[in-house]
Design an enzyme around this catalytic site. Structure first.
Site, PDB file in Angstrom:
ATOM      1  N   HIS A  15       1.134  -0.889   0.502  1.00  0.00           N
ATOM      2  CA  HIS A  15      -0.119   0.275  -0.073  1.00  0.00           C
ATOM      3  C   HIS A  15       1.142   1.265   0.169  1.00  0.00           C
ATOM      4  CE1 HIS A  15       0.974   0.854   4.031  1.00  0.00           C
ATOM      5  NE2 HIS A  15       0.782  -0.100   4.604  1.00  0.00           N
ATOM      6  N   GLU A  90      -1.967  -6.988   7.518  1.00  0.00           N
ATOM      7  CA  GLU A  90      -0.424  -6.737   8.645  1.00  0.00           C
ATOM      8  C   GLU A  90      -0.251  -7.577   9.649  1.00  0.00           C
ATOM      9  OE1 GLU A  90       2.850  -6.630   8.090  1.00  0.00           O
ATOM     10  OE2 GLU A  90       2.364  -3.874   7.875  1.00  0.00           O
TER      11      GLU A  90
END
Length: 200
Positions: A15, A90
C-alpha cells in the site's frame, strides 16, 4: 511453495504511504488512510499493472490496502475475481501498535519485530502461518495464470520468505517501499524473486 510448480506469477503491491508508515510507527490493526503522496504512489502503478491480466486480485481488509488497489486500477479481473482476505492483514503488533522501533527500544534495547516478543501481538511464526494460508489459497489461480496481492510491508516480506521456502523471520532480509511492486515466480522448479521494489 511446495508441490507442482504453478505457471502463474504473483504480483505484490505494498500500500501507499500513510502518516504512520511515513513516521515509522507500527501499523497493524489501525485503519490509517493514505496520505496524498500515498495516493499518488498507488495511482502511479496503474500503468505498469494495466499490462497484466490477473486471474485473482486479493487485498488486505485495511482501507489503505483496498484504496491502493482501487487507485492502481486493480478492479475485479474480467475472467477472475477480487477478494478481501483477512489473512493478508498486517502483522498484529499488539501493545506496540502505533509505536516506533526507537520508542520500543527505550524499554527493550535492541528490539526488532523479527527477533523479539511482541506482547499482545503475533510472532513471526504466526504471521508465517497466515502467509502459508494465503499461498495455499492462491494455488488454483496461479495454476491458471497470474495473481495480485495488495497488502502491507511486514506481512508481504514474510510472504516472500515463505514463497522461497525460508523461515518467516528471513523476511528481515527484504524491504518493500510504500507503493512498490514486486514479482514472484519460478525458474524451472526454483521459487524466485523476479522483481523487487519497482517504484511508481
Amino acid at each position: 511453495m511446495s508441490g507442482a510448480v504453478p505457471p502463474g506469477r504473483l504480483v505484490l503491491l505494498r500500500h501507499g504511504e500513510t502518516e504512520w508508515s511515513r513516521d515509522g510507527r507500527h501499523t497493524g490493526r489501525t485503519d490509517v488512510p493514505l496520505t496524498a503522496r500515498g495516493e499518488r504512489q498507488a495511482a502511479g502503478q496503474s500503468g505498469r499493472l494495466a499490462a497484466w491480466t490477473f486471474e485473482l486480485v486479493a487485498t488486505s481488509p485495511r482501507r489503505r490496502a483496498w484504496h491502493t488497489a482501487d487507485l492502481a486500477g486493480l478492479a475485479a479481473p474480467p475472467a477472475g475475481e477480487r477478494v478481501v482476505w483477512d489473512d493478508l492483514g498486517e502483522w498484529d503488533y499488539g501493545d506496540y501498535e502505533g509505536l516506533t522501533t526507537a520508542t520500543i527500544r527505550e524499554t527493550v534495547p535492541g528490539w526488532t519485530v523479527w527477533t523479539a516478543p511482541v506482547p499482545g501481538g503475533e510472532s513471526a511464526e504466526q504471521v508465517g502461518a497466515r502467509a502459508d494460508a494465503v499461498l495455499a489459497r492462491l494455488r488454483p489461480a496461479l495454476a491458471r495464470g497470474d495473481a495480485a496481492l495488495v497488502g502491507h510491508g511486514h506481512m508481504l516480506r514474510v510472504l516472500i520468505a515463505r514463497w522461497l521456502g525460508l523461515p518467516p523471520r528471513d523476511g528481515v532480509h527484504v524491504t518493500l517501499a510504500a507503493g512498490s511492486v514486486s514479482v514472484l515466480g519460478h525458474e524451472h522448479e526454483a521459487a524466485v524473486i523476479e522483481a523487487l521494489n519497482l517504484p511508481a
